[in-house]
Write an enzyme that holds these catalytic residues in place. Structure first.
Site, PDB file in Angstrom:
ATOM      1  N   GLY A   2       0.782  -1.233   0.000  1.00 50.85           N
ATOM      2  CA  GLY A   2       0.000   0.000   0.000  1.00 50.85           C
ATOM      3  C   GLY A   2       0.814   1.283   0.000  1.00 50.85           C
ATOM      4  O   GLY A   2       0.363   2.291   0.554  1.00 50.85           O
ATOM      5  N   SER A   3       1.980   1.294  -0.651  1.00 50.83           N
ATOM      6  CA  SER A   3       2.738   2.557  -0.682  1.00 50.83           C
ATOM      7  C   SER A   3       2.006   3.596  -1.535  1.00 50.83           C
ATOM      8  O   SER A   3       2.051   4.798  -1.231  1.00 50.83           O
ATOM      9  CB  SER A   3       4.171   2.348  -1.168  1.00 50.83           C
ATOM     10  OG  SER A   3       4.192   1.996  -2.533  1.00 50.83           O
ATOM     11  N   ASN A   4       1.310   3.166  -2.578  1.00 52.63           N
ATOM     12  CA  ASN A   4       0.510   4.115  -3.353  1.00 52.63           C
ATOM     13  C   ASN A   4      -0.672   4.631  -2.530  1.00 52.63           C
ATOM     14  O   ASN A   4      -1.004   5.817  -2.599  1.00 52.63           O
ATOM     15  CB  ASN A   4       0.013   3.470  -4.650  1.00 52.63           C
ATOM     16  CG  ASN A   4       1.075   3.507  -5.735  1.00 52.63           C
ATOM     17  OD1 ASN A   4       1.399   4.574  -6.249  1.00 52.63           O
ATOM     18  ND2 ASN A   4       1.639   2.347  -6.053  1.00 52.63           N
ATOM     19  N   ARG A  38     -15.439 -16.026  -8.830  1.00 53.49           N
ATOM     20  CA  ARG A  38     -15.141 -14.594  -8.978  1.00 53.49           C
ATOM     21  C   ARG A  38     -16.390 -13.733  -8.945  1.00 53.49           C
ATOM     22  O   ARG A  38     -16.386 -12.613  -8.427  1.00 53.49           O
ATOM     23  CB  ARG A  38     -14.432 -14.353 -10.322  1.00 53.49           C
ATOM     24  CG  ARG A  38     -12.969 -14.629 -10.309  1.00 53.49           C
ATOM     25  CD  ARG A  38     -12.330 -14.157 -11.617  1.00 53.49           C
ATOM     26  NE  ARG A  38     -11.103 -14.907 -11.868  1.00 53.49           N
ATOM     27  CZ  ARG A  38      -9.951 -14.670 -11.259  1.00 53.49           C
ATOM     28  NH1 ARG A  38      -9.837 -13.705 -10.394  1.00 53.49           N
ATOM     29  NH2 ARG A  38      -8.886 -15.410 -11.544  1.00 53.49           N
ATOM     30  N   ILE A  72      -7.947 -10.483 -10.655  1.00 51.20           N
ATOM     31  CA  ILE A  72      -8.585 -10.208 -11.942  1.00 51.20           C
ATOM     32  C   ILE A  72     -10.059  -9.894 -11.665  1.00 51.20           C
ATOM     33  O   ILE A  72     -10.704 -10.612 -10.897  1.00 51.20           O
ATOM     34  CB  ILE A  72      -8.501 -11.456 -12.862  1.00 51.20           C
ATOM     35  CG1 ILE A  72      -7.043 -11.875 -13.066  1.00 51.20           C
ATOM     36  CG2 ILE A  72      -9.245 -11.221 -14.172  1.00 51.20           C
ATOM     37  CD1 ILE A  72      -6.319 -11.192 -14.176  1.00 51.20           C
ATOM     38  N   LEU A  73     -10.567  -8.841 -12.280  1.00 58.54           N
ATOM     39  CA  LEU A  73     -11.947  -8.424 -12.021  1.00 58.54           C
ATOM     40  C   LEU A  73     -12.876  -8.937 -13.119  1.00 58.54           C
ATOM     41  O   LEU A  73     -12.492  -8.980 -14.291  1.00 58.54           O
ATOM     42  CB  LEU A  73     -12.004  -6.898 -11.969  1.00 58.54           C
ATOM     43  CG  LEU A  73     -11.126  -6.281 -10.870  1.00 58.54           C
ATOM     44  CD1 LEU A  73     -10.932  -4.794 -11.109  1.00 58.54           C
ATOM     45  CD2 LEU A  73     -11.725  -6.546  -9.496  1.00 58.54           C
ATOM     46  N   ASN A 130      -6.571   2.501 -12.461  1.00 61.68           N
ATOM     47  CA  ASN A 130      -5.533   1.574 -12.001  1.00 61.68           C
ATOM     48  C   ASN A 130      -4.171   2.198 -12.280  1.00 61.68           C
ATOM     49  O   ASN A 130      -4.038   3.037 -13.173  1.00 61.68           O
ATOM     50  CB  ASN A 130      -5.662   0.251 -12.771  1.00 61.68           C
ATOM     51  CG  ASN A 130      -4.619  -0.776 -12.341  1.00 61.68           C
ATOM     52  OD1 ASN A 130      -4.361  -0.947 -11.140  1.00 61.68           O
ATOM     53  ND2 ASN A 130      -4.002  -1.448 -13.295  1.00 61.68           N
ATOM     54  N   HIS A 163      -0.305   0.946 -13.284  1.00 57.88           N
ATOM     55  CA  HIS A 163       0.412  -0.241 -13.740  1.00 57.88           C
ATOM     56  C   HIS A 163       1.886   0.127 -13.926  1.00 57.88           C
ATOM     57  O   HIS A 163       2.196   1.165 -14.521  1.00 57.88           O
ATOM     58  CB  HIS A 163      -0.184  -0.745 -15.063  1.00 57.88           C
ATOM     59  CG  HIS A 163       0.508  -1.956 -15.574  1.00 57.88           C
ATOM     60  ND1 HIS A 163       0.277  -3.205 -15.034  1.00 57.88           N
ATOM     61  CD2 HIS A 163       1.452  -2.114 -16.531  1.00 57.88           C
ATOM     62  CE1 HIS A 163       1.054  -4.086 -15.664  1.00 57.88           C
ATOM     63  NE2 HIS A 163       1.768  -3.447 -16.574  1.00 57.88           N
ATOM     64  N   SER A 177       1.991   3.809 -15.649  1.00 59.82           N
ATOM     65  CA  SER A 177       0.834   4.378 -16.351  1.00 59.82           C
ATOM     66  C   SER A 177      -0.383   4.348 -15.433  1.00 59.82           C
ATOM     67  O   SER A 177      -0.642   3.343 -14.772  1.00 59.82           O
ATOM     68  CB  SER A 177       0.486   3.554 -17.596  1.00 59.82           C
ATOM     69  OG  SER A 177       1.620   3.338 -18.412  1.00 59.82           O
ATOM     70  N   ASP A 189      -5.252  -4.242 -18.236  1.00 60.32           N
ATOM     71  CA  ASP A 189      -4.202  -3.224 -18.444  1.00 60.32           C
ATOM     72  C   ASP A 189      -4.324  -2.528 -19.798  1.00 60.32           C
ATOM     73  O   ASP A 189      -3.326  -2.105 -20.381  1.00 60.32           O
ATOM     74  CB  ASP A 189      -2.800  -3.863 -18.328  1.00 60.32           C
ATOM     75  CG  ASP A 189      -2.527  -4.422 -16.948  1.00 60.32           C
ATOM     76  OD1 ASP A 189      -3.096  -3.908 -15.976  1.00 60.32           O
ATOM     77  OD2 ASP A 189      -1.735  -5.380 -16.842  1.00 60.32           O
ATOM     78  N   THR A 218       8.701   5.527  -7.094  1.00 59.20           N
ATOM     79  CA  THR A 218       8.785   6.948  -6.721  1.00 59.20           C
ATOM     80  C   THR A 218       7.927   7.791  -7.665  1.00 59.20           C
ATOM     81  O   THR A 218       7.230   8.713  -7.228  1.00 59.20           O
ATOM     82  CB  THR A 218      10.257   7.421  -6.804  1.00 59.20           C
ATOM     83  OG1 THR A 218      11.017   6.565  -5.956  1.00 59.20           O
ATOM     84  CG2 THR A 218      10.416   8.851  -6.346  1.00 59.20           C
ATOM     85  N   GLU A 222       5.346   6.599  -9.385  1.00 59.24           N
ATOM     86  CA  GLU A 222       3.941   6.231  -9.137  1.00 59.24           C
ATOM     87  C   GLU A 222       3.337   7.108  -8.039  1.00 59.24           C
ATOM     88  O   GLU A 222       2.189   7.540  -8.130  1.00 59.24           O
ATOM     89  CB  GLU A 222       3.842   4.758  -8.718  1.00 59.24           C
ATOM     90  CG  GLU A 222       4.199   3.786  -9.821  1.00 59.24           C
ATOM     91  CD  GLU A 222       3.989   2.337  -9.406  1.00 59.24           C
ATOM     92  OE1 GLU A 222       3.096   2.050  -8.597  1.00 59.24           O
ATOM     93  OE2 GLU A 222       4.737   1.468  -9.910  1.00 59.24           O
TER      94      GLU A 222
HETATM   95  C1  GRF Z   1       2.711  -0.948  -7.801  1.00 56.18           C
HETATM   96  O1  GRF Z   1       3.899  -1.233  -8.467  1.00 56.18           O
HETATM   97  C2  GRF Z   1       1.602  -0.725  -8.769  1.00 56.18           C
HETATM   98  O2  GRF Z   1       2.031  -0.155  -9.969  1.00 56.18           O
HETATM   99  C3  GRF Z   1       1.123  -2.133  -9.028  1.00 56.18           C
HETATM  100  O3  GRF Z   1       1.208  -2.772  -7.782  1.00 56.18           O
HETATM  101  C4  GRF Z   1       2.212  -2.139  -6.991  1.00 56.18           C
HETATM  102  C5  GRF Z   1       1.568  -1.732  -5.711  1.00 56.18           C
HETATM  103  O4  GRF Z   1       2.489  -1.259  -4.774  1.00 56.18           O
HETATM  104  N1  GRF Z   1      -0.209  -2.108  -9.568  1.00 56.18           N
HETATM  105  P1  GRF Z   1       1.983  -0.664  -3.395  1.00 56.18           P
HETATM  106  O5  GRF Z   1       1.158  -1.735  -2.710  1.00 56.18           O
HETATM  107  O6  GRF Z   1       1.164   0.558  -3.698  1.00 56.18           O
HETATM  108  O7  GRF Z   1       3.236  -0.343  -2.638  1.00 56.18           O
END
Ligand code: GRF
Length: 216
Positions: free
Chosen positions: A16-18, A69, A96-97, A111, A113, A140, A149, A176, A178
């Site tokens: 979950g860094s994003n 699913r 996969i959704l 999303n 990617h 992206s 994707d 970084t 992202e």
């Molecule tokens: C990221 O590389 C994102 O592009 C991909 O999954 C990873 C998630 O990283 N979809 P985090 O959990 O947000 O650190």
């Protein structure tokens, strides 16, 4: 925070860094969005702690508790829609959704990617970019459509692939970027700068090129 802020739900499976980058950005006084819920398919997802610390509502729905699913996705829809979001943000959500799920959120789900799509859809993107001898790699942000994707790209950021890069070095530099482009994308959607119409992404009313808005 303004009551008009865009309401965002974030889906995670891992560290979950994003998500953390989005939480931090959403706490800025000028942020036009707020995160109203975090959903994970894994109880152990490290990102849940970021949500906890920020006092954001969270829920775990374990995909292993469902026969297929379709049932899992319907349970997710019920949870997500309970938060009444304007935007669903996939941030390292590793399932996969189904088409029904994607169609339900078409035009209001994005999303991120880790590649310069359409190159390297799927997994293991950093190693594949190195193996292919790419000079640049990146990330992206795109709207989600049923095909994996493949949705219209909003923003793309590139980094140089350096000689002797290991996949982990490259992944760290891409991550970084992202953390910059994901919050920026959500802001632009919240500000109505970015929109989705007939399977295309628009910036300030102009249709974006296939690679989206370029940064880096
Ligand atoms: C990221 O590389 C994102 O592009 C991909 O999954 C990873 C998630 O990283 N979809 P985090 O959990 O947000 O650190």
């Amino acid at each position: 925070m303004s009551h008009k802020a865009l309401k965002v739900v974030v889906l995670i499976s891992g560290g979950g860094s994003n998500l953390q980058a989005l939480i931090q950005d959403s706490h800025a006084p000028d942020a036009p969005y707020e995160i109203v819920g975090v959903l994970s398919n894994r109880q152990q997802a490290g990102g849940l702690q970021h949500a906890q610390r920020a006092s954001i509502a969270q829920q775990v729905i374990n995909h292993q508790d469902f026969n297929d699913r379709e049932q899992f996705d319907q349970a997710m829809i019920a949870a997500i829609d309970g938060w009444q979001p304007d935007l669903v943000v996939l941030a390292g959500f590793m399932r996969i959704l189904t088409d029904d799920f994607v169609t339900h959120y078409l035009g209001r789900m994005i999303n991120i990617h880790p590649s310069l799509l359409p190159k390297f859809a799927g997994l293991d993107t950093h190693q594949r970019a190195i193996d292919a001898g790419e000079s640049h790699h990146g990330a992206s942000v795109h709207y989600v459509i049923p095909e994996l994707d493949a949705g219209p790209i909003i923003l793309q950021a590139s980094v140089e692939v350096k000689a002797n890069d290991q996949a982990s070095d490259l992944a760290a530099r891409v991550l970084t970027m992202e953390h910059k482009i994901y919050p920026l994308s959500v802001r632009w959607i919240a500000e109505n700068k970015i929109s989705f119409k007939e399977n295309c992404a628009y910036l300030d009313g102009e249709r974006l090129p296939a690679h989206g808005y370029q940064i880096g």
